[in-house]
Design a protein around this motif. Structure first.
Motif, short mmCIF file in Angstrom:
data_model
loop_
_atom_site.label_atom_id
_atom_site.label_comp_id
_atom_site.label_asym_id
_atom_site.label_seq_id
_atom_site.Cartn_x
_atom_site.Cartn_y
_atom_site.Cartn_z
N UNK A 50 0.82 -1.21 0.00
CA UNK A 50 0.00 0.00 0.00
C UNK A 50 0.86 1.26 0.00
N UNK A 51 2.00 1.20 0.72
CA UNK A 51 2.92 2.33 0.81
C UNK A 51 4.35 1.81 0.78
N UNK A 52 5.31 2.64 0.41
CA UNK A 52 6.71 2.19 0.38
C UNK A 52 7.21 1.78 1.77
N UNK A 53 8.06 0.78 1.80
CA UNK A 53 8.73 0.38 3.04
C UNK A 53 10.05 1.13 3.14
N UNK A 54 10.50 1.34 4.35
CA UNK A 54 11.82 1.93 4.55
C UNK A 54 12.88 0.82 4.46
N UNK A 55 14.10 1.21 4.18
CA UNK A 55 15.19 0.24 4.18
C UNK A 55 15.31 -0.42 5.55
N UNK A 56 15.04 0.35 6.61
CA UNK A 56 15.12 -0.19 7.97
C UNK A 56 14.07 -1.28 8.20
N UNK A 57 12.86 -1.10 7.68
CA UNK A 57 11.82 -2.12 7.82
C UNK A 57 12.23 -3.40 7.11
N UNK A 58 12.74 -3.26 5.91
CA UNK A 58 13.15 -4.43 5.13
C UNK A 58 14.34 -5.11 5.80
N UNK A 59 15.33 -4.34 6.24
CA UNK A 59 16.50 -4.90 6.90
C UNK A 59 16.11 -5.66 8.17
N UNK A 60 15.17 -5.13 8.93
CA UNK A 60 14.71 -5.81 10.15
C UNK A 60 14.01 -7.12 9.81
N UNK A 61 13.20 -7.13 8.75
CA UNK A 61 12.52 -8.36 8.33
C UNK A 61 13.54 -9.40 7.86
N UNK A 62 14.57 -8.96 7.12
CA UNK A 62 15.61 -9.88 6.67
C UNK A 62 16.37 -10.47 7.85
N UNK A 63 16.67 -9.64 8.83
CA UNK A 63 17.38 -10.10 10.02
C UNK A 63 16.54 -11.11 10.79
N UNK A 64 15.25 -10.87 10.87
CA UNK A 64 14.35 -11.79 11.56
C UNK A 64 14.26 -13.12 10.82
N UNK A 65 14.35 -13.09 9.50
CA UNK A 65 14.24 -14.31 8.69
C UNK A 65 15.51 -15.16 8.77
N UNK A 66 16.65 -14.54 9.00
CA UNK A 66 17.91 -15.29 9.04
C UNK A 66 19.10 -14.38 8.82
N UNK A 67 20.16 -14.93 8.29
CA UNK A 67 21.40 -14.17 8.09
C UNK A 67 21.43 -13.56 6.69
#
Length: 76
Positions: A50-67
């Motif tokens: 719906x709206x753009x994600x910030x790099x910080x949101x994406x980085x946090x999701x990647x970190x939560x998913x793994x390395x």
């Protein structure tokens, strides 16, 4: 509607794809995720929402998913 493309490092297999997909889809407003796995390089991850994600949101999701790490982002 927003479409963003991110380059991600560290993804090597289908398990990585599923983990990252699940974490990104759990973010508010995300309506779709497409991942073009490149085990030997940077994987291209496209997020529709719906709206753009910030790099910080994406980085946090990647970190939560793994390395996995955000290498950069581009907008088509």
């Amino acid at each position: 509607m927003s479409t963003q493309t991110f380059d991600v490092t560290g993804m090597t297999c289908e398990h990585c794809v599923l983990a990252v997909d699940d974490e990104l889809r759990s973010l508010d407003g995300v309506t779709g995720v497409e991942i073009a796995l490149a085990p030997e390089g940077m994987t291209r991850v496209t997020v529709v929402g719906d709206e753009p994600l910030t790099d910080q949101q994406v980085a946090a999701a990647l970190d939560e998913a793994g390395d996995y790490r955000l290498a950069g982002s581009t907008s088509p």
